[in-house]
Design a protein around this motif. Structure first.
Motif, mmCIF file in Angstrom:
data_model
loop_
_atom_site.group_PDB
_atom_site.id
_atom_site.type_symbol
_atom_site.label_atom_id
_atom_site.label_comp_id
_atom_site.label_asym_id
_atom_site.label_seq_id
_atom_site.Cartn_x
_atom_site.Cartn_y
_atom_site.Cartn_z
ATOM 1 N N ASP A 68 5.288 -2.460 -78.464
ATOM 2 C CA ASP A 68 3.829 -3.394 -78.302
ATOM 3 C C ASP A 68 3.950 -4.301 -79.524
ATOM 4 O O ASP A 68 3.679 -3.848 -80.711
ATOM 5 C CB ASP A 68 2.781 -2.446 -78.036
ATOM 6 N N SER A 83 3.220 -8.975 -70.838
ATOM 7 C CA SER A 83 2.505 -8.204 -70.335
ATOM 8 C C SER A 83 0.937 -8.918 -70.100
ATOM 9 O O SER A 83 0.332 -9.083 -69.049
ATOM 10 C CB SER A 83 2.010 -7.039 -70.986
ATOM 11 N N GLN A 113 6.557 -8.209 -75.959
ATOM 12 C CA GLN A 113 5.845 -7.420 -75.217
ATOM 13 C C GLN A 113 4.786 -8.138 -74.578
ATOM 14 O O GLN A 113 4.222 -8.048 -73.585
ATOM 15 C CB GLN A 113 5.542 -5.979 -75.496
ATOM 16 N N GLU A 126 3.131 -7.729 -63.982
ATOM 17 C CA GLU A 126 4.661 -7.244 -64.218
ATOM 18 C C GLU A 126 5.204 -6.773 -63.133
ATOM 19 O O GLU A 126 6.354 -6.789 -62.617
ATOM 20 C CB GLU A 126 4.620 -6.190 -65.078
ATOM 21 N N THR A 163 6.506 -2.616 -69.522
ATOM 22 C CA THR A 163 6.349 -2.451 -70.842
ATOM 23 C C THR A 163 5.824 -1.157 -71.442
ATOM 24 O O THR A 163 5.775 -0.609 -72.485
ATOM 25 C CB THR A 163 5.187 -3.510 -71.119
#
Length: 477
Positions: free
Chosen positions: A62, A236, A232, A366, A332
């Motif tokens: 992340d 996301s 990420q 996603e 993710t």
């Protein structure tokens, strides 16, 4: 007798698996952060019934929120999801008034104000110990926590440059503590141990980073239309621009511009990996232009790399009776852990009898686009593909392989829930279990009912004692 009646009246007599040394095999949960935090009490109850160890495997890729600023200045893994799970695991004892544990939970969950100047001022009040957050924290723990926070404050001052100063906006105190502990010990694993100890996380529950590292590891996603999205946060939930972005010249994407900013990033690394992503919104996200087909790790220059999983994760999988894929972002929160070397082989081991996917109650950015949302079979296919890639198998996993990674699927029904084709899933060896959910005022989706989900997991894993009768659960299979 119908399966539902059998479940409600008798429960299961399946014995709990044990290892050769007589120790009960554990449970491994793959998850991300915030979504799965809502199910911590569910997994706690199941663990207590099975009297075994519980391990949470958390990705470290992340690069959004306050973690992005820690990564930019210090490097290191994305720690936000690890911190949030550790703090969520602080035990609640309704029979005793433990004000210190409650205070520590509030302390490590606390975020500084969004305003940059106000955030820095509040941070100084905290490290100088004249903030109300310290109330009810005993002197011994207070001075230990302060020592780590003062260390990270000193490291922030050391790294201050005319081109780069640390932005405390929205910073998580728990993330700052975990970073300071990692810098002090030189070990991410030791930092987690220290925060676990301060939070009194029980010994029977572990939080394991998918990769045990002091370095930053980013991910990229390839879409069906050939587009590649890097990082990420961009996959996301794209960010709102920040002060550092706004200070950039018109060609702020230039590598040369970012090379002029003195921080923890290597010269020449991708600009999209070097930005601040402090501000973002999980609401009103735009659809991706096409479905995600594949996810992989990259080095700072965007080249694909293959990474090995944390050895402790592999050991946990070797000693588990069940793998559970929790709710959360598919690509993710789950896939970054599953594509790591060693994970696919460990999960595909036939000795693991239960591989349970708790299907999301809705689709997101996603698992869209909204015109073609993922079905339950699509979720299973993505997990199987990730497991195959972990084992160096290139391409789509055949449907005959799905059962090696998922044996049971628990799901909800109702508007917006992913489509579940029970017969098609049964054909590939996956048993489906439908549970009733609950609606929360102001939310457009259905949430899992904790009691129903606990019963569904326990009947799947085999419960050693008679379950309470309930009409809130149905078992299909």
């Amino acid at each position: 007798m119908p399966a539902e009646s059998f479940f409600s009246l008798t429960g299961s007599s399946t014995p709990t698996p044990v290892m050769n040394n007589g120790k009960r095999k554990g449970i491994v949960v793959f998850s991300g952060g915030s979504a799965a935090n809502n199910l911590v009490d569910v997994f706690k109850t199941v663990r207590e019934n099975k009297k075994c160890h519980l391990s949470y495997v958390i990705p470290i890729s992340d690069n959004g929120g306050s973690s992005s600023e820690l990564i930019r200045v210090f490097g290191g893994p994305g720690i936000g999801d690890v911190r949030s799970r550790l703090v969520r695991l602080i035990p609640d004892d309704p029979d005793h008034d433990d004000s210190e544990k409650a205070a520590i939970k509030v302390f490590f969950n606390h975020r500084l104000p969004k305003d940059r100047d106000a955030a820095k001022l509040e941070w100084l009040h905290i490290v100088e110990a004249d903030h109300s957050l310290w109330t009810n924290i005993t002197t011994a723990k207070k001075e230990l926590i302060r020592a780590i926070l003062n260390l990270v404050n000193f490291e922030i001052l050391k790294r201050r440059r005319p081109s780069s100063t640390f932005d405390f906006s929205g910073a998580s105190i728990g993330n700052l503590f975990l970073t300071g502990a990692r810098l002090f010990t030189g070990s991410f694993e030791s930092a987690i141990y220290l925060l676990s100890s301060v939070c009194s996380v029980p010994n029977h529950t572990s939080v394991l980073p998918a990769i045990n590292t002091n370095f930053t590891h980013h991910i990229s996603a390839g879409l069906a239309n050939g587009m590649v999205i890097t990082g990420q946060n961009s996959i996301s939930h794209p960010s709102v621009t920040t002060a550092l972005d706004n200070a950039a010249p018109s060609k702020d994407e230039d590598t040369e511009y970012h090379d002029a900013i003195e921080d923890a990033n290597l010269p020449g690394s991708l600009p999209t990996l070097r930005k601040q992503y402090i501000n973002f919104s999980k609401a009103d996200e735009d659809d991706l232009p096409a479905r995600i087909e594949r996810l992989w790790y990259i080095n700072p220059y965007g080249q694909e790399i293959r990474l090995a999983a944390n050895p402790i994760v592999i050991n946990a999988l070797r000693e588990t009776q069940a793998v559970i894929y929790s709710i959360g972002s598919l690509y993710t929160s789950l896939i970054p852990s599953l594509i790591l070397k060693g994970v696919g082989d460990a999960i595909a081991n036939p000795a693991i009898r239960y591989k349970i996917l708790i299907l999301n109650s809705t689709t997101d950015r996603e698992t869209g686009p909204s015109s073609s949302p993922f079905s339950a079979m699509d979720f299973v296919a993505a997990i199987a593909k990730a497991g195959a890639e972990s084992r160096s198998f290139v391409g789509e996993a055949g449907k005959h392989e799905y059962g090696a990674y998922v044996t049971h699927l628990i799901h909800l029904t109702g508007p917006g829930t992913p489509r579940v084709d029970k017969e098609a899933l049964n054909e590939v060896g996956i048993e489906t279990i439908k549970v009733y959910g609950r609606r929360v005022e102001g939310e457009s989706f259905v949430r899992y009912d904790e009691k129903a989900l606990i019963q569904a997991l326990e009947v799947t894993l085999g419960r050693e004692q008679r379950p309470e009768k309930s009409r809130r659960n149905t078992l299909e299979g």
